[in-house]
Design an enzyme around this catalytic site. Structure first.
Site, PDB file in Angstrom:
ATOM      1  CG  HIS A 155     -45.277 -16.819  55.505  1.00 54.81           C
ATOM      2  ND1 HIS A 155     -44.893 -18.071  55.940  1.00 54.81           N
ATOM      3  CD2 HIS A 155     -46.601 -16.703  55.845  1.00 54.81           C
ATOM      4  CE1 HIS A 155     -45.923 -18.698  56.491  1.00 54.81           C
ATOM      5  NE2 HIS A 155     -46.977 -17.868  56.461  1.00 54.81           N
ATOM      6  CB  SER A 276     -19.034   4.459  53.442  1.00 58.39           C
ATOM      7  OG  SER A 276     -18.128   4.213  52.392  1.00 58.39           O
ATOM      8  CE  LYS A 282     -23.219   1.232  52.928  1.00 55.60           C
ATOM      9  NZ  LYS A 282     -22.578  -0.068  53.044  1.00 55.60           N
ATOM     10  CD  GLU A 289     -24.970  -3.337  60.274  1.00 52.63           C
ATOM     11  OE1 GLU A 289     -24.617  -4.127  59.391  1.00 52.63           O
ATOM     12  OE2 GLU A 289     -24.616  -2.142  60.298  1.00 52.63           O
TER      13      GLU A 289
END
Ligand code: ARG
Length: 331
Positions: A155, A276, A282, A289
Protein backbone atom coordinates in the site's frame (compact mmCIF):
# COMPACT_ATOMS: atom_id res chain seq x y z
CA UNK A 1 2.38 -1.41 -65.57
CA UNK A 2 1.84 -3.22 -62.30
CA UNK A 3 2.29 -7.00 -62.31
CA UNK A 4 -1.48 -7.36 -61.97
CA UNK A 5 -2.23 -4.71 -64.64
CA UNK A 6 -3.04 -7.16 -67.46
CA UNK A 7 -6.84 -6.94 -67.19
CA UNK A 8 -6.95 -3.14 -66.76
CA UNK A 9 -7.47 -0.74 -69.63
CA UNK A 10 -6.98 2.58 -67.87
CA UNK A 11 -3.93 3.22 -65.72
CA UNK A 12 -4.17 3.46 -61.95
CA UNK A 13 -4.47 6.96 -60.45
CA UNK A 14 -1.35 8.12 -58.67
CA UNK A 15 -3.27 8.54 -55.42
CA UNK A 16 -4.55 4.94 -55.63
CA UNK A 17 -1.02 3.73 -56.18
CA UNK A 18 0.41 5.76 -53.32
CA UNK A 19 -2.41 4.94 -50.93
CA UNK A 20 -2.15 1.23 -51.66
CA UNK A 21 1.63 1.00 -51.38
CA UNK A 22 3.29 -0.72 -48.43
CA UNK A 23 6.84 -0.34 -49.70
CA UNK A 24 8.00 2.20 -47.06
CA UNK A 25 7.32 -0.43 -44.36
CA UNK A 26 7.89 -3.77 -46.05
CA UNK A 27 11.15 -2.82 -47.76
CA UNK A 28 12.71 -3.69 -44.39
CA UNK A 29 11.79 -7.31 -45.18
CA UNK A 30 13.94 -7.49 -48.32
CA UNK A 31 16.27 -10.15 -46.92
CA UNK A 32 13.33 -12.34 -45.95
CA UNK A 33 11.70 -11.78 -49.34
CA UNK A 34 14.85 -12.76 -51.21
CA UNK A 35 15.44 -15.84 -49.04
CA UNK A 36 11.82 -16.91 -49.64
CA UNK A 37 12.16 -16.47 -53.40
CA UNK A 38 15.42 -18.39 -53.56
CA UNK A 39 13.91 -21.30 -51.65
CA UNK A 40 10.80 -21.25 -53.86
CA UNK A 41 12.88 -21.22 -57.07
CA UNK A 42 15.08 -24.05 -55.83
CA UNK A 43 11.99 -26.14 -55.10
CA UNK A 44 10.42 -25.29 -58.51
CA UNK A 45 13.58 -26.56 -60.21
CA UNK A 46 13.79 -29.68 -58.04
CA UNK A 47 10.21 -30.47 -59.04
CA UNK A 48 10.96 -29.91 -62.73
CA UNK A 49 8.55 -26.94 -62.92
CA UNK A 50 11.27 -24.51 -64.04
CA UNK A 51 14.62 -25.38 -65.62
CA UNK A 52 17.91 -25.57 -63.72
CA UNK A 53 19.18 -22.65 -65.87
CA UNK A 54 16.23 -20.50 -64.84
CA UNK A 55 16.83 -21.34 -61.20
CA UNK A 56 20.48 -20.40 -61.45
CA UNK A 57 19.69 -17.11 -63.17
CA UNK A 58 17.05 -16.33 -60.54
CA UNK A 59 19.40 -17.14 -57.63
CA UNK A 60 22.24 -15.05 -59.07
CA UNK A 61 19.90 -12.19 -59.94
CA UNK A 62 18.48 -12.16 -56.42
CA UNK A 63 21.95 -12.23 -54.85
CA UNK A 64 22.90 -9.19 -56.97
CA UNK A 65 19.76 -7.33 -55.89
CA UNK A 66 20.39 -8.14 -52.23
CA UNK A 67 23.95 -6.86 -52.48
CA UNK A 68 22.73 -3.64 -54.10
CA UNK A 69 20.10 -3.07 -51.40
CA UNK A 70 22.70 -3.84 -48.69
CA UNK A 71 25.04 -1.26 -50.22
CA UNK A 72 22.29 1.36 -50.58
CA UNK A 73 22.51 1.20 -54.38
CA UNK A 74 18.90 0.21 -55.02
CA UNK A 75 16.26 2.79 -55.89
CA UNK A 76 12.85 1.83 -54.57
CA UNK A 77 9.96 3.02 -56.73
CA UNK A 78 6.61 3.52 -54.99
CA UNK A 79 4.90 2.45 -58.25
CA UNK A 80 6.06 -1.07 -57.40
CA UNK A 81 3.62 -1.05 -54.46
CA UNK A 82 5.48 -3.45 -52.19
CA UNK A 83 8.80 -5.19 -51.65
CA UNK A 84 7.63 -8.30 -53.51
CA UNK A 85 6.86 -6.40 -56.70
CA UNK A 86 9.98 -4.20 -56.36
CA UNK A 87 12.27 -7.19 -56.28
CA UNK A 88 10.41 -9.19 -58.90
CA UNK A 89 10.27 -6.37 -61.44
CA UNK A 90 13.95 -5.56 -60.92
CA UNK A 91 14.81 -9.26 -61.28
CA UNK A 92 12.92 -9.39 -64.58
CA UNK A 93 14.73 -6.26 -65.80
CA UNK A 94 18.04 -7.96 -64.97
CA UNK A 95 17.51 -11.54 -66.15
CA UNK A 96 14.49 -11.37 -68.50
CA UNK A 97 11.72 -13.97 -68.82
CA UNK A 98 13.16 -16.33 -66.16
CA UNK A 99 12.39 -13.60 -63.62
CA UNK A 100 8.68 -13.87 -64.40
CA UNK A 101 8.71 -17.64 -63.92
CA UNK A 102 9.83 -17.22 -60.28
CA UNK A 103 6.25 -16.47 -59.23
CA UNK A 104 4.92 -19.81 -60.59
CA UNK A 105 2.67 -21.51 -58.02
CA UNK A 106 2.93 -18.57 -55.66
CA UNK A 107 0.92 -15.47 -54.77
CA UNK A 108 1.91 -12.37 -52.88
CA UNK A 109 -0.52 -13.61 -50.25
CA UNK A 110 1.54 -16.62 -49.23
CA UNK A 111 4.73 -14.69 -50.01
CA UNK A 112 3.98 -11.82 -47.61
CA UNK A 113 2.88 -14.22 -44.88
CA UNK A 114 6.19 -16.08 -45.29
CA UNK A 115 8.27 -12.88 -45.17
CA UNK A 116 6.41 -11.63 -42.12
CA UNK A 117 6.86 -14.92 -40.27
CA UNK A 118 10.60 -14.94 -41.04
CA UNK A 119 10.73 -11.32 -39.85
CA UNK A 120 8.93 -12.12 -36.60
CA UNK A 121 11.25 -15.06 -35.94
CA UNK A 122 14.26 -12.74 -36.32
CA UNK A 123 12.72 -10.05 -34.10
CA UNK A 124 11.69 -12.57 -31.43
CA UNK A 125 15.22 -13.97 -31.40
CA UNK A 126 16.75 -10.50 -30.99
CA UNK A 127 14.31 -9.71 -28.18
CA UNK A 128 15.11 -12.99 -26.43
CA UNK A 129 18.81 -12.12 -26.57
CA UNK A 130 18.16 -8.64 -25.16
CA UNK A 131 15.94 -10.17 -22.48
CA UNK A 132 18.76 -12.54 -21.41
CA UNK A 133 21.22 -9.66 -21.25
CA UNK A 134 18.87 -7.65 -19.06
CA UNK A 135 18.43 -10.58 -16.68
CA UNK A 136 22.21 -10.94 -16.42
CA UNK A 137 22.47 -7.27 -15.47
CA UNK A 138 19.81 -7.70 -12.76
CA UNK A 139 21.44 -10.83 -11.35
CA UNK A 140 24.87 -9.13 -11.32
CA UNK A 141 23.41 -6.13 -9.51
CA UNK A 142 21.68 -8.44 -7.02
CA UNK A 143 25.03 -10.12 -6.27
CA UNK A 144 26.83 -6.78 -5.97
CA UNK A 145 24.28 -5.30 -3.51
CA UNK A 146 23.53 -8.46 -1.54
CA UNK A 147 23.92 -6.72 1.86
CA UNK A 148 21.76 -3.69 1.12
CA UNK A 149 18.49 -3.52 3.03
CA UNK A 150 15.56 -1.35 2.02
CA UNK A 151 12.00 -0.97 3.20
CA UNK A 152 9.60 -3.34 1.47
CA UNK A 153 6.23 -1.75 0.78
CA UNK A 154 2.59 -2.71 0.74
CA UNK A 155 0.00 0.00 0.00
CA UNK A 156 3.02 2.29 -0.51
CA UNK A 157 3.52 2.11 3.29
CA UNK A 158 6.65 0.75 4.97
CA UNK A 159 5.90 -2.94 5.53
CA UNK A 160 8.92 -5.16 6.29
CA UNK A 161 12.61 -4.84 5.52
CA UNK A 162 13.78 -6.70 2.40
CA UNK A 163 17.09 -7.10 0.64
CA UNK A 164 17.67 -4.98 -2.45
CA UNK A 165 18.90 -8.16 -4.15
CA UNK A 166 15.55 -9.82 -3.42
CA UNK A 167 13.77 -6.86 -4.97
CA UNK A 168 15.93 -6.89 -8.10
CA UNK A 169 15.53 -10.64 -8.53
CA UNK A 170 11.74 -10.22 -8.47
CA UNK A 171 12.17 -8.32 -11.73
CA UNK A 172 14.48 -10.95 -13.19
CA UNK A 173 11.70 -13.54 -12.61
CA UNK A 174 9.20 -11.30 -14.41
CA UNK A 175 11.56 -11.03 -17.37
CA UNK A 176 12.13 -14.79 -17.32
CA UNK A 177 8.39 -15.24 -17.92
CA UNK A 178 8.59 -12.70 -20.76
CA UNK A 179 11.25 -14.88 -22.36
CA UNK A 180 8.78 -17.78 -22.40
CA UNK A 181 6.19 -15.56 -24.09
CA UNK A 182 8.71 -14.42 -26.73
CA UNK A 183 9.60 -18.04 -27.41
CA UNK A 184 5.89 -18.80 -27.84
CA UNK A 185 5.64 -16.00 -30.44
CA UNK A 186 8.68 -17.45 -32.22
CA UNK A 187 7.07 -20.91 -32.27
CA UNK A 188 3.76 -19.51 -33.52
CA UNK A 189 5.59 -17.93 -36.48
CA UNK A 190 7.62 -21.05 -37.19
CA UNK A 191 5.47 -22.70 -39.88
CA UNK A 192 5.59 -22.01 -43.60
CA UNK A 193 2.61 -20.70 -45.62
CA UNK A 194 4.23 -21.22 -49.06
CA UNK A 195 2.11 -23.45 -51.29
CA UNK A 196 -1.13 -21.85 -50.11
CA UNK A 197 -0.76 -19.43 -53.07
CA UNK A 198 -3.58 -16.84 -53.11
CA UNK A 199 -5.90 -18.86 -50.85
CA UNK A 200 -6.65 -22.28 -52.32
CA UNK A 201 -3.27 -23.79 -53.15
CA UNK A 202 -2.15 -24.51 -56.70
CA UNK A 203 -2.27 -27.37 -59.18
CA UNK A 204 1.52 -27.21 -59.65
CA UNK A 205 3.16 -30.16 -57.88
CA UNK A 206 4.99 -28.09 -55.25
CA UNK A 207 7.09 -29.64 -52.50
CA UNK A 208 5.98 -27.64 -49.49
CA UNK A 209 8.19 -29.58 -47.07
CA UNK A 210 11.24 -28.63 -49.12
CA UNK A 211 10.62 -24.86 -49.11
CA UNK A 212 9.77 -24.99 -45.41
CA UNK A 213 13.02 -26.83 -44.63
CA UNK A 214 15.09 -24.54 -46.89
CA UNK A 215 13.81 -21.53 -44.93
CA UNK A 216 14.36 -23.12 -41.53
CA UNK A 217 10.69 -23.47 -40.63
CA UNK A 218 9.67 -26.27 -38.27
CA UNK A 219 6.86 -27.33 -40.62
CA UNK A 220 4.16 -26.26 -43.09
CA UNK A 221 0.74 -24.74 -42.38
CA UNK A 222 -1.82 -27.44 -43.19
CA UNK A 223 -4.79 -25.24 -44.20
CA UNK A 224 -4.28 -22.85 -47.13
CA UNK A 225 -6.96 -20.34 -46.06
CA UNK A 226 -5.46 -20.19 -42.59
CA UNK A 227 -1.94 -19.92 -44.05
CA UNK A 228 -2.65 -16.62 -45.86
CA UNK A 229 -4.91 -15.01 -43.26
CA UNK A 230 -3.45 -15.99 -39.88
CA UNK A 231 -1.64 -13.21 -38.02
CA UNK A 232 -1.81 -14.77 -34.53
CA UNK A 233 1.97 -14.98 -34.46
CA UNK A 234 2.12 -11.18 -34.69
CA UNK A 235 -0.42 -10.84 -31.89
CA UNK A 236 1.70 -13.19 -29.79
CA UNK A 237 4.71 -10.95 -30.38
CA UNK A 238 2.62 -7.89 -29.47
CA UNK A 239 1.36 -9.55 -26.29
CA UNK A 240 4.83 -10.71 -25.25
CA UNK A 241 6.09 -7.18 -25.95
CA UNK A 242 3.23 -5.58 -24.04
CA UNK A 243 3.76 -7.63 -20.88
CA UNK A 244 7.49 -7.03 -21.05
CA UNK A 245 6.89 -3.30 -21.57
CA UNK A 246 4.64 -3.35 -18.49
CA UNK A 247 7.42 -4.98 -16.44
CA UNK A 248 9.95 -2.46 -17.73
CA UNK A 249 7.51 0.31 -16.88
CA UNK A 250 7.13 -0.88 -13.27
CA UNK A 251 10.91 -1.04 -12.86
CA UNK A 252 11.19 2.43 -14.39
CA UNK A 253 8.57 3.78 -12.02
CA UNK A 254 10.66 2.54 -9.08
CA UNK A 255 13.77 4.15 -10.52
CA UNK A 256 11.87 7.44 -10.78
CA UNK A 257 10.59 7.15 -7.18
CA UNK A 258 13.86 5.94 -5.67
CA UNK A 259 15.90 8.70 -7.27
CA UNK A 260 13.55 11.48 -6.06
CA UNK A 261 14.65 13.65 -3.12
CA UNK A 262 11.67 12.28 -1.14
CA UNK A 263 13.01 8.69 -1.36
CA UNK A 264 16.69 9.27 -2.03
CA UNK A 265 17.43 5.51 -2.19
CA UNK A 266 19.56 5.76 -5.33
CA UNK A 267 21.58 8.36 -7.17
CA UNK A 268 21.42 8.16 -10.95
CA UNK A 269 24.74 8.23 -12.74
CA UNK A 270 25.33 11.45 -14.68
CA UNK A 271 25.58 9.59 -17.95
CA UNK A 272 21.96 8.42 -17.72
CA UNK A 273 20.40 11.65 -16.44
CA UNK A 274 19.44 15.01 -17.83
CA UNK A 275 19.39 18.41 -16.16
CA UNK A 276 17.68 21.76 -16.31
CA UNK A 277 19.21 25.13 -17.10
CA UNK A 278 16.81 27.08 -14.89
CA UNK A 279 16.73 24.60 -11.96
CA UNK A 280 20.34 23.53 -11.41
CA UNK A 281 19.40 21.20 -8.52
CA UNK A 282 17.66 18.85 -10.94
CA UNK A 283 18.74 15.47 -12.19
CA UNK A 284 15.94 14.04 -14.25
CA UNK A 285 15.37 10.30 -14.80
CA UNK A 286 14.28 10.92 -18.43
CA UNK A 287 15.27 7.47 -19.64
CA UNK A 288 13.11 5.73 -17.02
CA UNK A 289 10.19 8.06 -17.76
CA UNK A 290 10.54 7.36 -21.47
CA UNK A 291 10.51 3.60 -20.96
CA UNK A 292 7.39 4.04 -18.81
CA UNK A 293 5.90 6.25 -21.52
CA UNK A 294 6.72 3.97 -24.45
CA UNK A 295 4.76 1.12 -22.88
CA UNK A 296 1.57 2.98 -23.89
CA UNK A 297 2.61 2.87 -27.52
CA UNK A 298 3.35 -0.84 -27.28
CA UNK A 299 -0.13 -1.61 -25.84
CA UNK A 300 -1.61 0.58 -28.57
CA UNK A 301 0.04 -1.56 -31.24
CA UNK A 302 -1.46 -4.73 -29.72
CA UNK A 303 -4.94 -3.21 -29.70
CA UNK A 304 -4.51 -1.87 -33.26
CA UNK A 305 -3.86 -5.33 -34.65
CA UNK A 306 -6.66 -6.96 -32.65
CA UNK A 307 -9.11 -4.39 -34.01
CA UNK A 308 -7.75 -4.72 -37.56
CA UNK A 309 -8.24 -8.50 -37.45
CA UNK A 310 -11.58 -8.79 -35.76
CA UNK A 311 -13.87 -8.19 -38.74
CA UNK A 312 -11.86 -9.89 -41.49
CA UNK A 313 -13.60 -12.65 -43.43
CA UNK A 314 -11.34 -15.39 -44.84
CA UNK A 315 -8.97 -15.24 -46.53
CA UNK A 316 -6.61 -12.39 -47.55
CA UNK A 317 -7.88 -8.81 -47.30
CA UNK A 318 -5.77 -5.74 -47.95
CA UNK A 319 -6.36 -4.66 -44.32
CA UNK A 320 -3.68 -7.23 -43.49
CA UNK A 321 -1.11 -4.91 -45.02
CA UNK A 322 -1.51 -2.78 -41.85
CA UNK A 323 0.01 -5.61 -39.78
CA UNK A 324 3.72 -4.89 -39.97
CA UNK A 325 4.39 -1.32 -38.88
CA UNK A 326 3.17 -1.77 -35.29
CA UNK A 327 5.12 -4.98 -34.83
CA UNK A 328 8.35 -3.33 -35.93
CA UNK A 329 7.58 -0.38 -33.66
CA UNK A 330 6.88 -2.64 -30.68
CA UNK A 331 10.02 -4.70 -31.20
N1 ARG B 1 1.58 -5.64 -49.84
C1 ARG B 1 0.68 -6.69 -49.51
C2 ARG B 1 0.65 -6.89 -47.97
O1 ARG B 1 1.53 -6.48 -47.30
C3 ARG B 1 1.10 -7.98 -50.16
C4 ARG B 1 -0.03 -8.89 -50.51
C5 ARG B 1 -0.89 -8.30 -51.56
N2 ARG B 1 -1.86 -9.21 -52.05
C6 ARG B 1 -2.94 -8.82 -52.72
N3 ARG B 1 -3.75 -9.72 -53.11
N4 ARG B 1 -3.18 -7.56 -52.94
O2 ARG B 1 -0.30 -7.47 -47.44
Amino acid sequence: MALWGGRFEAGVAEVTQEFGASLPVDKHLYKQDIAGSKAHAKMLAAQGIISAEDEQAIAEGLTGIEQDIDAGNFTFDINDEDIHMSIESELTRRIGEAGKRLHTGRSRNDQVATDTRLGVKALARELMEANLELRHVLVDAAKKYDKVILPGYTHMQHAQPVLLSHHLLAYSWMFARDFTRLKAAFDAADNCPLGAAALAGTSYPLDRQMTAAELGFAGVIPNSLDAVSDRDFLLDLHYAGSVMAMHLSRLSEEIVLWSSSEFGFITLSDSYSTGSSIMPQKKNPDFAELIRGKSGRVYGNLVQLLVTMKGLPLAYNKDLQEDKEGALDTA
